[in-house]
Design an enzyme around this catalytic site. Structure first.
Site, short mmCIF file in Angstrom:
data_model
loop_
_atom_site.label_atom_id
_atom_site.label_comp_id
_atom_site.label_asym_id
_atom_site.label_seq_id
_atom_site.Cartn_x
_atom_site.Cartn_y
_atom_site.Cartn_z
N ILE A 14 77.17 38.00 78.24
CA ILE A 14 76.29 38.68 79.20
C ILE A 14 76.81 38.48 80.62
CG2 ILE A 14 73.90 38.99 79.96
CD1 ILE A 14 73.03 37.63 77.32
N ASN A 34 82.95 26.67 81.70
CA ASN A 34 83.78 25.61 81.09
C ASN A 34 84.57 26.13 79.89
OD1 ASN A 34 81.94 25.76 79.00
ND2 ASN A 34 81.13 23.68 79.25
N ALA A 83 75.10 29.85 82.09
CA ALA A 83 75.80 28.80 81.35
C ALA A 83 74.83 28.04 80.45
CB ALA A 83 76.48 27.83 82.30
N LYS A 86 73.69 28.60 72.84
CA LYS A 86 72.68 29.58 72.38
C LYS A 86 72.53 29.70 70.88
CE LYS A 86 75.88 33.43 72.35
NZ LYS A 86 76.11 34.85 72.54
N SER A 126 64.85 33.54 77.41
CA SER A 126 65.00 34.26 76.15
C SER A 126 63.63 34.57 75.57
CB SER A 126 65.77 33.37 75.17
OG SER A 126 65.71 33.92 73.88
N TYR A 150 66.59 25.04 70.89
CA TYR A 150 67.11 26.05 71.82
C TYR A 150 65.96 26.69 72.61
CZ TYR A 150 68.89 30.53 73.49
OH TYR A 150 69.19 31.61 74.28
N LYS A 154 64.82 26.44 76.78
CA LYS A 154 64.55 27.54 77.72
C LYS A 154 63.16 27.37 78.35
CE LYS A 154 68.40 29.79 77.25
NZ LYS A 154 69.35 29.82 78.36
N ASN A 180 67.17 41.23 72.39
CA ASN A 180 68.43 41.06 71.64
C ASN A 180 69.56 41.83 72.29
OD1 ASN A 180 66.28 40.21 69.79
ND2 ASN A 180 67.92 40.07 68.28
N ALA A 217 75.15 40.66 54.70
CA ALA A 217 74.00 40.13 53.97
C ALA A 217 72.76 40.44 54.81
CB ALA A 217 74.15 38.63 53.76
N ARG A 232 63.76 44.01 65.53
CA ARG A 232 64.03 43.37 66.82
C ARG A 232 64.15 44.43 67.91
NH1 ARG A 232 63.01 39.90 63.88
NH2 ARG A 232 64.04 37.91 63.46
N GLY A 295 63.29 30.44 59.14
CA GLY A 295 62.95 30.43 60.56
C GLY A 295 62.85 31.81 61.18
P1 NAD Z 1 77.89 33.11 75.85
O1 NAD Z 1 78.08 31.89 75.03
O2 NAD Z 1 78.79 34.26 75.60
O3 NAD Z 1 77.97 32.75 77.41
C1 NAD Z 1 77.61 31.50 77.92
C2 NAD Z 1 78.78 31.00 78.75
O4 NAD Z 1 78.44 29.75 79.34
C3 NAD Z 1 80.05 30.78 77.92
O5 NAD Z 1 81.14 31.43 78.55
C4 NAD Z 1 80.23 29.26 77.92
O6 NAD Z 1 81.60 28.90 77.91
C5 NAD Z 1 79.55 28.87 79.23
N1 NAD Z 1 79.00 27.52 79.26
C6 NAD Z 1 78.22 26.92 78.34
N2 NAD Z 1 77.86 25.69 78.76
C7 NAD Z 1 78.42 25.52 79.99
C8 NAD Z 1 78.42 24.48 80.92
N3 NAD Z 1 77.76 23.35 80.69
N4 NAD Z 1 79.10 24.64 82.08
C9 NAD Z 1 79.79 25.79 82.33
N5 NAD Z 1 79.82 26.82 81.46
C10 NAD Z 1 79.15 26.68 80.30
O7 NAD Z 1 76.37 33.55 75.70
P2 NAD Z 1 75.60 34.84 76.23
O8 NAD Z 1 75.15 35.61 75.05
O9 NAD Z 1 76.39 35.51 77.29
O10 NAD Z 1 74.32 34.15 76.86
C11 NAD Z 1 74.21 33.86 78.24
C12 NAD Z 1 72.86 33.21 78.50
O11 NAD Z 1 71.83 34.08 78.06
C13 NAD Z 1 72.66 31.89 77.77
O12 NAD Z 1 71.95 31.00 78.61
C14 NAD Z 1 71.79 32.28 76.59
O13 NAD Z 1 70.99 31.21 76.15
C15 NAD Z 1 70.96 33.39 77.18
N6 NAD Z 1 70.46 34.33 76.18
C16 NAD Z 1 71.33 34.94 75.31
C17 NAD Z 1 70.83 35.79 74.33
C18 NAD Z 1 71.77 36.45 73.32
O14 NAD Z 1 71.29 36.85 72.27
N7 NAD Z 1 73.06 36.61 73.61
C19 NAD Z 1 69.46 36.05 74.27
C20 NAD Z 1 68.61 35.44 75.17
C21 NAD Z 1 69.13 34.58 76.13
N1 UDP Z 2 70.31 39.72 60.27
C1 UDP Z 2 70.76 40.06 59.02
N2 UDP Z 2 72.01 39.69 58.64
C2 UDP Z 2 72.86 39.00 59.48
C3 UDP Z 2 72.39 38.66 60.77
C4 UDP Z 2 71.10 39.03 61.13
O1 UDP Z 2 70.04 40.69 58.24
O2 UDP Z 2 74.00 38.68 59.08
C5 UDP Z 2 68.95 40.12 60.69
C6 UDP Z 2 68.03 38.98 61.05
O3 UDP Z 2 67.38 38.47 59.91
C7 UDP Z 2 67.08 39.62 62.05
C8 UDP Z 2 67.97 40.65 62.75
O4 UDP Z 2 69.07 40.89 61.87
O5 UDP Z 2 66.06 40.32 61.38
C9 UDP Z 2 68.50 40.16 64.10
O6 UDP Z 2 69.13 38.92 63.89
P1 UDP Z 2 69.97 38.22 65.05
O7 UDP Z 2 70.47 36.93 64.48
O8 UDP Z 2 70.99 39.19 65.58
O9 UDP Z 2 68.91 37.99 66.20
P2 UDP Z 2 67.58 37.09 66.19
O10 UDP Z 2 67.02 37.06 64.82
O11 UDP Z 2 68.05 35.75 66.63
O12 UDP Z 2 66.67 37.74 67.16
#
Ligand code: NAD
Ligand code: UDP
Length: 339
Positions: A14, A34, A83, A86, A126, A150, A154, A180, A217, A232, A295
């Protein structure tokens, strides 16, 4: 050049897309990462999209001395804090690592910002803070019931930042609760490349489409949803990225704290995603319906109306585009930035 914005985790999924949106809006992104879950080669890709390479500092957000130096030497106007770690399963197995990275890391950052007098912060929260909601669409006022470390991490950071803003009203904070995030930049140059077997649906579907995995799956076909599979709120990562720019602009107008959902307001089932991906890619996605994933919540989606009213932001890109852009990235980069 516009205001410099420190983007922690800016090499990640992101964060990298948000650097594109920041540059497009006239900001200068400065990446601190990092590389624990990302690849430095993303910087070259960003240069190809943006026109100039964003400045990249390899380092940890928990390194207070490094942060102090950055705030001293760079004209940082605000911070977007991505950072963190996740993976829900990893957080259950190793909670202290998660709290250290996500909670302690945020505290070190906030303390360094306070010391430096930088008081604009956009935080990646999140929808996982809602846990299993009573109903959907979920408003921001819904009960917070995170179900794993996790999600707790948050929620803890949200609470701490709210307390900080209360104690020091000059702070300008946005807590953004993402649903998502999927998709990729339309150029196909940047995207999501999880290490190892993907946990998330869209990267898994992409890897089946490109031939890296045999079949998807489907985790459960007996949920109380229209087709029995989980539902979702998938949101395009560029829409999310633009939401961060909108949050920065809002923060510039007035001090305070806002908590906002960033989603589309619409749910899609696993099988709907599979079908949309097949249309977008022209590939058949083999799948098998298996047991539920422990879960998992059956269905949830967000109410994004407060984000629209507050920021003037609304997700623009639909499921077809999310799939088409994910596919373009996957096809061009089957092994991520190594490709
Ligand atoms: P990502 O893992 O691609 O990006 C996170 C980045 O942070 C990575 O590049 C990692 O190297 C860096 N990082 C981790 N710990 C660090 C630290 N201590 N110092 C410096 N860098 C560090 O994940 P993303 O999907 O881009 O998610 C970004 C943020 O959004 C995260 O906080 C995540 O929890 C949150 N988020 C993600 C999702 C999702 O589904 N992708 C959903 C809700 C919230
Ligand atoms: N899911 C699935 N097969 C996979 C990964 C995810 O059927 O290999 C389903 C999961 O059960 C959920 C939806 O896809 O209903 C989104 O899952 P994801 O892990 O992407 O996001 P989250 O559940 O953490 O919101």
């Amino acid at each position: 050049m516009g205001s410099t914005i420190l983007v922690t985790g800016g090499a990640g999924f992101i964060g990298s897309h948000t650097c594109v949106a920041l540059a497009a809006a006239g900001y200068t992104p400065l990446i601190l990462d990092n590389l624990g879950n990302s690849d430095a080669r993303v910087v070259d890709r960003l240069a190809r999209i943006i026109g100039t390479a964003p400045r990249f500092i390899e380092g940890d957000v928990r390194d207070r001395a490094l942060l102090d130096k950055l705030f001293r030497e760079q004209p940082i106007a605000g911070v977007i804090h991505f950072a963190g770690l996740k993976a829900v399963g990893d957080s259950v197995a190793d909670p202290i690592t998660y709290y250290d990275n996500n909670v302690h890391g945020s505290f070190v950052l906030a303390a360094a910002m306070q010391a430096a007098g930088v008081r604009t912060l956009i935080f990646s929260s999140s929808a996982t803070v809602y846990g299993d909601p009573d109903s959907s669409p979920i408003p921001e006022s819904a009960a917070l019931r995170p179900a794993n470390p996790y999600g707790h991490s948050k929620r803890m950071v949200e609470q701490a930042l709210a307390d900080l803003q209360h104690a020091h009203p000059a702070w300008r904070i946005a807590l953004l609760r993402y649903f998502n995030p999927v998709g990729a930049h339309e150029s196909g140059l940047i995207g999501e490349h999880p290490q190892g077997k993907p946990n998330n649906l869209m990267p898994f579907v992409c890897q089946v489409a490109v031939g890296l995995r045999d079949k998807l799956a489907v985790h459960g076909g007996d949920y109380p949803t229209p087709d029995g599979t989980g539902v979702r709120d998938y949101v395009h990562v560029m829409d999310l990225a633009e939401g961060h720019v909108a949050a920065l602009r809002h923060a510039a107008q007035q001090p305070g704290l806002v908590t906002l959902n960033l989603g589309t307001g619409q749910g899609a089932s696993v099988l709907e995603v599979v079908k949309a991906f097949e249309r977008a890619s022209g590939k058949t996605i083999a799948y098998e319906i298996g047991p539920r994933r422990p879960g998992d919540v059956p269905a949830y989606w967000g109410d994004p109306s407060l984000a629209q009213a507050t920021l003037g932001w609304r997700a623009q890109r639909g499921l077809e585009q999310m799939c088409a852009d994910s596919w373009r990235w996957q096809q061009g980069n089957p092994r991520g930035y190594e490709s």
